[in-house]
Scaffold this active site. Structure first.
Site, mmCIF file in Angstrom:
data_model
loop_
_atom_site.group_PDB
_atom_site.id
_atom_site.type_symbol
_atom_site.label_atom_id
_atom_site.label_comp_id
_atom_site.label_asym_id
_atom_site.label_seq_id
_atom_site.Cartn_x
_atom_site.Cartn_y
_atom_site.Cartn_z
ATOM 1 N N GLU A 200 -4.520 -10.898 -9.233
ATOM 2 C CA GLU A 200 -5.133 -11.215 -7.969
ATOM 3 C C GLU A 200 -5.768 -12.606 -8.079
ATOM 4 O O GLU A 200 -6.806 -12.696 -7.608
ATOM 5 C CB GLU A 200 -6.000 -10.212 -7.161
ATOM 6 C CG GLU A 200 -5.211 -8.955 -7.117
ATOM 7 C CD GLU A 200 -6.065 -7.975 -6.245
ATOM 8 O OE1 GLU A 200 -7.115 -8.189 -6.041
ATOM 9 O OE2 GLU A 200 -5.385 -6.896 -5.703
ATOM 10 N N GLU A 335 0.024 -2.836 -7.594
ATOM 11 C CA GLU A 335 -0.956 -1.961 -7.156
ATOM 12 C C GLU A 335 -0.714 -1.482 -5.729
ATOM 13 O O GLU A 335 -0.485 -2.268 -4.761
ATOM 14 C CB GLU A 335 -2.377 -2.905 -6.969
ATOM 15 C CG GLU A 335 -2.876 -3.076 -8.407
ATOM 16 C CD GLU A 335 -4.189 -3.649 -8.080
ATOM 17 O OE1 GLU A 335 -5.079 -3.670 -7.446
ATOM 18 O OE2 GLU A 335 -4.616 -4.485 -9.305
HETATM 19 O O1 AHR Z 1 -7.771 -1.296 -7.586
HETATM 20 C C1 AHR Z 1 -8.785 -1.541 -7.587
HETATM 21 C C2 AHR Z 1 -8.868 -3.239 -7.430
HETATM 22 O O2 AHR Z 1 -7.970 -3.519 -6.261
HETATM 23 C C3 AHR Z 1 -8.291 -3.791 -8.454
HETATM 24 O O3 AHR Z 1 -8.964 -4.134 -9.533
HETATM 25 C C4 AHR Z 1 -7.770 -5.012 -7.780
HETATM 26 O O4 AHR Z 1 -6.842 -5.738 -8.615
HETATM 27 C C5 AHR Z 1 -7.416 -4.887 -6.580
HETATM 28 O O5 AHR Z 1 -8.149 -5.623 -5.725
#
Ligand code: AHR
Length: 530
Positions: A200, A335
């Site tokens: 990110e 994610e």
């Molecule tokens: O999964 C929780 C968080 O969500 C992670 O650390 C981040 O990459 C995302 O914003």
């Protein structure tokens, strides 16, 4: 008039009734699913079923790591009940150490006898002992029979630090770093299947402009070398995963910037994938949905929200297609999952939430979306594996419970590396208040042994669906597998009632060449067709 029961999954659902040759209401309203067994689509990569384990809350400490001296049964500090559950899930890869944590992680603090304690700034400001480091992670991955996905620190680290980490993990004794690894107890190089180049970068990874990230990413892509001789050739070549888009911000510019750079790249660098992050309920911040107490409105709104994943993938795939029509670069949704309100009484920085039948439906719908995009989407990691967000497993001291989401992943194992088989159906609609969505969702695939599998989700929480299965090119005789359903949309497993939501066996024979299955309201069904 003779009435006889012809369909029966071992379900607490309405039996299908046929009355002497007449078509019953249930049959008339049946959803016909036509599977084209002759047609073959792309391979559904097993890596679509990847997991994500971050140093966050009790995701690692307590959930995976208890320490060798713990009364909780463990092997070298890693809890055995969790390992057994994950082995059974056939987890293809585990992404570690973050998340946001990865972009502030310094690997040297997590090797050798002296570990440095730091503050975990991203997640609750708690002390991070670094007791679980590189060797412990690879031990865990080996114990569960999986592969490693390590994200390096591009946010607060340097290219040299990341390159040294790879050399430490993969070089032999000719290198001082390789010697150091051997001295720390690991003779053979580790097998590093995926390397994430930051996390990110548009957010917690440094809020970088896409152009800035691309310049950095090229340096990392050049300098991160895997020296493991077993990884010099496909299929075990290390895959470099660049930061890609925030799914919730379609015009963030990362997909265009990274893919444009890749299209015009020179010999000295390369990547194999870009990532995409999108959470169900990402658009309402802070999360306002409860994980335990909610009604049908709370179900319908979130299920509809999760279906946005399809359009988001299509949007970014179209950009990728312009730069990479041969689909050489994979899109990895590394994610995803539903992000709900923290459980009452827990540290909000620990992202602890319960997991319900609603989450099981959400998991199945997302997996189906990934499978329909399998030509481009060749990896996905649900957030997160244990005790965090949409978890597979919850632990409380020595106790462990498997969530409804765990059961979906377990039921879908035959889809790992299977070949996508197209199908058509008239899905109908399910409407609740202002939310309308397809009532039935389904995918099919053929596994390596040639067996044909069908997965169906009945989104409607109130109405069972009668399914008529027709397979072009196969006279179907029977279907067998499992179905997951529950009395309420918020039914869930607890430490005191751990099997309130659990799959049940399904077995049904065709009658007169027609296979009829019943999918209870709010259910996920996975069957093998014979
Ligand atoms: O999964 C929780 C968080 O969500 C992670 O650390 C981040 O990459 C995302 O914003």
């Amino acid at each position: 008039m003779e009435r006889r029961v012809i369909c029966l999954l071992a379900l607490a659902c309405t039996a299908l009734v046929v009355s002497g040759g007449e078509v019953t209401a249930q049959e008339r309203d049946a959803v016909t699913i036509r599977v084209d067994a002759h047609a073959a689509g792309p391979v559904i990569s097993r890596h679509l079923f990847g997991q994500f384990a971050e140093h966050l809350g009790t995701g690692i400490y307590g959930g995976v790591w208890v320490g060798a001296d713990s009364p909780i049964p463990n092997v070298r500090g890693i809890r055995s009940d969790v390992v057994a559950a994950l082995r059974a899930l056939e987890v293809p890869n585990v992404r570690w150490p973050g998340g946001c944590f990865a972009d502030e992680y310094h690997w040297r603090e997590g090797i050798g006898p002296q570990r440095r304690t730091r503050i975990n700034n991203n997640w609750g400001g708690v002390a991070e002992s670094n007791v679980f480091g590189t060797h412990e992670f690879f031990d865990f991955v080996d114990q569960i029979g999986s592969q490693a996905f390590v994200s390096v620190n591009l946010g607060s680290g340097t290219v040299q630090e990341a390159a040294d980490w790879l050399e430490y993990m993969t070089a032999d004794a000719r290198s001082s770093l390789g010697q150091e690894r051997i001295a720390n107890g690991r003779e053979a190089p580790f097998d590093l299947h995926f390397t994430g180049i930051g996390n990110e970068a548009w957010g917690c990874g440094g809020s970088m402009r896409p152009e800035y990230y691309v310049d950095e990413m090229k340096r990392y892509a050049r300098m991160l070398r895997n020296y493991n001789p077993a990884q010099r050739e496909a299929p075990n070549l290390m895959q470099r995963v660049a930061v890609g888009p925030d799914g919730g911000t379609p015009d963030g510019g990362y997909t265009e910037a990274v893919m444009g750079a890749w299209q015009g790249k020179v010999w000295s660098w390369d990547i194999e994938a870009i990532s995409l992050h999108f959470y169900t309920n990402e658009s309402t911040w802070p999360p306002r949905f409860d994980s335990e107490e909610f009604d049908e409105d709370g179900y319908a709104e979130l299920v509809e929200d999760t279906l946005r994943m399809d359009g988001i993938i299509a949007h970014h795939s179209a950009i990728m297609d312009r730069h990479d029509p041969e689909k050489k670069i994979a899109l990895m949704v590394d994610e995803w999952g539903v992000w709900l309100k923290p459980l009452p009484g827990t540290d909000p920085g620990f992202l602890a939430q319960q997991n319900s039948m609603r989450d099981a439906v959400i998991a199945a719908l997302n997996i189906n979306i990934f499978a329909r995009h399998a030509g481009r989407v060749r990896g996905a990691n649900i957030a997160q594996m244990v005790n965090v967000l949409q978890a597979m497993i919850l632990t409380d001291g020595p106790r462990m419970v498997l969530t409804p989401t765990y059961h979906v992943f377990h039921m879908y194992r035959p889809f790992q590396d299977a070949t996508f088989v197209p199908l058509t159906l008239d899905a109908g609609t399910y409407t609740r208040g202002e939310w309308t969505m397809p009532r039935i969702d389904a995918i099919a695939a053929r596994d390596a042994e040639g067996a044909l599998w069908l997965a169906v989700t009945n989104v409607d929480p109130n109405q069972a669906a009668t399914l008529r299965i027709e397979v072009e090119g196969l006279q179907v005789q029977s279907a067998s597998g499992q179905v997951l359903s529950a009395p309420q949309v918020n039914s869930r497993n607890t430490f005191d009632a751990p099997v309130a939501v659990a799959p049940r066996e399904v077995s049904v024979r065709a009658t007169g060449g027609v296979l009829t299955l019943e999918a209870p309201g709010k259910s996920v069904l996975v069957v093998r067709l014979r």
